[in-house]
Design a protein around this motif. Structure first.
Motif, PDB file in Angstrom:
ATOM      1  N   ASN A   1      -4.862  -5.232  -1.983  1.00  0.00           N
ATOM      2  CA  ASN A   1      -4.186  -5.830  -0.818  1.00  0.00           C
ATOM      3  C   ASN A   1      -3.333  -6.988  -1.310  1.00  0.00           C
ATOM      4  O   ASN A   1      -3.421  -7.373  -2.479  1.00  0.00           O
ATOM      5  N   THR A   2      -2.530  -7.553  -0.407  1.00  0.00           N
ATOM      6  CA  THR A   2      -1.543  -8.547  -0.845  1.00  0.00           C
ATOM      7  C   THR A   2      -2.169  -9.800  -1.469  1.00  0.00           C
ATOM      8  O   THR A   2      -1.514 -10.505  -2.230  1.00  0.00           O
TER       9      THR A   2
ATOM     10  N   GLY B   1     -11.541  -6.362  -2.364  1.00  0.00           N
ATOM     11  CA  GLY B   1     -11.806  -5.882  -1.013  1.00  0.00           C
ATOM     12  C   GLY B   1     -12.806  -4.760  -1.078  1.00  0.00           C
ATOM     13  O   GLY B   1     -13.659  -4.729  -1.958  1.00  0.00           O
TER      14      GLY B   1
ATOM     15  N   ASP C   1     -10.722  -0.681  -4.487  1.00  0.00           N
ATOM     16  CA  ASP C   1     -10.514  -2.060  -4.950  1.00  0.00           C
ATOM     17  C   ASP C   1     -11.876  -2.711  -5.262  1.00  0.00           C
ATOM     18  O   ASP C   1     -12.076  -3.286  -6.355  1.00  0.00           O
TER      19      ASP C   1
ATOM     20  N   VAL D   1       3.593  -5.515  -0.329  1.00  0.00           N
ATOM     21  CA  VAL D   1       3.436  -4.084  -0.059  1.00  0.00           C
ATOM     22  C   VAL D   1       4.540  -3.317  -0.798  1.00  0.00           C
ATOM     23  O   VAL D   1       5.702  -3.718  -0.771  1.00  0.00           O
TER      24      VAL D   1
ATOM     25  N   VAL E   1      -0.060  -2.477  -3.760  1.00  0.00           N
ATOM     26  CA  VAL E   1      -0.469  -2.660  -2.370  1.00  0.00           C
ATOM     27  C   VAL E   1       0.216  -1.606  -1.514  1.00  0.00           C
ATOM     28  O   VAL E   1       1.434  -1.622  -1.329  1.00  0.00           O
TER      29      VAL E   1
ATOM     30  N   ARG F   1      -0.184  -0.189   5.329  1.00  0.00           N
ATOM     31  CA  ARG F   1      -1.098   0.213   6.399  1.00  0.00           C
ATOM     32  C   ARG F   1      -0.346   1.197   7.275  1.00  0.00           C
ATOM     33  O   ARG F   1       0.815   0.945   7.626  1.00  0.00           O
TER      34      ARG F   1
ATOM     35  N   SER G   1      -3.633   4.071   0.001  1.00  0.00           N
ATOM     36  CA  SER G   1      -3.448   3.913   1.466  1.00  0.00           C
ATOM     37  C   SER G   1      -4.225   4.908   2.327  1.00  0.00           C
ATOM     38  O   SER G   1      -4.179   4.799   3.557  1.00  0.00           O
TER      39      SER G   1
ATOM     40  N   TYR H   1      -6.539   1.858   4.872  1.00  0.00           N
ATOM     41  CA  TYR H   1      -5.195   1.680   5.436  1.00  0.00           C
ATOM     42  C   TYR H   1      -4.723   2.854   6.294  1.00  0.00           C
ATOM     43  O   TYR H   1      -3.629   2.806   6.875  1.00  0.00           O
TER      44      TYR H   1
END
Ligand code: AR6
Length: 168
Positions: free
Chosen positions: A23-24, A29, A33, A60, A80, A83, A120, A124
């Motif tokens: 993620n950014t 997470g 990840d 992203v 990244v 979503r 994703s 996401y």
């Protein structure tokens, strides 16, 4: 350039670079990840912090590269993914960009093999069929310089069978 398909846990794969669906914040997470940071240990996160301090995380569709800690890979390429927002936010283009930026970084670091998770398609919420098509098309169109081997690592049955059909 060879394109392969594997089913299982990407942290176990022996390649030059493992791609992380981050993620950014770059601070870890859940999903792949979480699995990468858990298996790779704190050295990866340390370098993520350094990158954050320098450039404020990762946008992203972009990618950054770090060490791979305890993993058998040489490097982790963190990208990244977008979503899913019902296709209203350029998600397809952003996902394509993830694959391209990872491939660029791998080549810039003279790496020869790279393993991708299905970016994703977990937390996401990107539709798996659309994401598989984008991943497959982007990678097959790539004009490789150093990369000889690209591996798609699917964790779930649905992704595995989608990729299997595309590769056949
Ligand atoms: N090896 C390979 N693939 C895996 C593994 C694993 N060990 N674990 C999960 N997958 P996700 P996203 C698959 O949710 O959708 C994180 O919290 C999973 O089945 O990991 O891009 C980040 O920090 C799915 O097909 O990533 C972000 O906040 C694919 O990996 C957010 O999730 C991607 O699922 C990113 O969401």
């Amino acid at each position: 350039m060879k394109i392969e398909l594997l089913k299982g846990d990407i942290t176990k794969i022996k390649v030059d670079a493992i791609v992380n669906a981050a993620n950014t914040s770059l601070l870890g997470g859940g999903g792949v990840d979480g699995a990468i940071h858990k298996a790779g240990g704190p050295k990866i996160l340390e370098e993520c912090y350094t990158i954050r301090n320098k450039q404020g995380g990762c946008k992203v569709g972009e990618a950054v590269i770090t060490n791979a800690g305890n993993l058998s890979a040489e490097k982790i390429i963190h990208t990244v993914g977008p979503r899913w927002n019902n296709g209203n936010s350029n998600e397809e283009e952003k996902l394509r960009s993830c694959y391209i930026e990872c491939l660029k970084l791998a080549e810039a670091n003279n790496l020869t093999s790279i393993a991708f998770p299905n970016i994703s398609t977990g937390i996401y919420g990107f539709p798996k069929d659309k994401a598989a098509k984008i991943a497959f098309e982007t990678v097959t169109q790539w004009k490789s310089e150093t990369i000889k081997n690209i591996i798609f690592v699917c964790f779930d049955d649905e992704n595995y069978s989608l990729y299997k059909n595309l590769l056949q």
